[in-house]
Design an enzyme around this catalytic site. Structure first.
Site, short mmCIF file in Angstrom:
data_model
loop_
_atom_site.label_atom_id
_atom_site.label_comp_id
_atom_site.label_asym_id
_atom_site.label_seq_id
_atom_site.Cartn_x
_atom_site.Cartn_y
_atom_site.Cartn_z
N GLY A 10 0.80 -1.29 -0.04
CA GLY A 10 0.03 0.04 0.05
C GLY A 10 0.85 1.46 -0.14
N ASP A 11 1.92 1.00 0.69
CA ASP A 11 2.95 2.35 0.72
C ASP A 11 3.52 2.72 -0.86
OD1 ASP A 11 4.63 4.29 2.11
OD2 ASP A 11 6.19 2.80 1.55
N ALA A 12 3.81 1.61 -1.34
CA ALA A 12 4.19 1.85 -2.68
C ALA A 12 3.23 2.34 -3.83
CB ALA A 12 4.97 0.68 -3.32
#
EC number: 3.1.26.-
Length: 125
Positions: A10-12
């Site tokens: 999700g961060d990426a």
């Protein structure tokens, strides 16, 4: 699915969507792109967006479960931020990671809602 693995994804995914958004806004100066990306993708901004989503009561039970999987995992926060903010941001990333796998359009819709919230003063970073 593992909450921290979902948060990693999700961060990426979130950062890529933020970068695409900024480019489509016509920002060409790399310094300005970086400054805006940091403002929109900081842990504090993500925690604010997550709190906004929760206040709107727009998330399904499955989406809330994905958020909780990331939020409740044991991890160390960075020194400059408090643990609650870090957990909320990790939960947000977990939610986005989960949605990027099962319903990419929903992930994009929530990201766009979050961007609108930040741009309208929901978080000034």
């Amino acid at each position: 699915m593992n909450g921290l693995a979902l948060a990693y994804l999700g961060d990426a995914y979130y950062e890529l969507e933020i970068r695409k958004y900024l480019i489509t806004q016509g920002i060409r100066n790399v310094g300005k792109l970086h400054t805006e990306k940091v403002r929109l993708a900081s842990n504090e901004a993500q925690a604010s967006i997550m709190n906004y989503f929760l206040s709107l009561e727009i998330l399904s039970e499955e989406e809330i479960d994905a958020y909780k999987k990331g939020r409740n995992k044991s991890h160390n926060s960075r020194k400059q931020m408090d643990m609650v903010t870090y957990q909320q941001a990790t939960g947000f990333e977990s939610l986005i990671g989960y949605l990027s796998i099962i319903d990419e359009q929903r992930a994009k819709d929530l990201i766009n809602l979050g961007i609108t919230f930040i741009k309208q003063g929901g978080y000034n970073g």
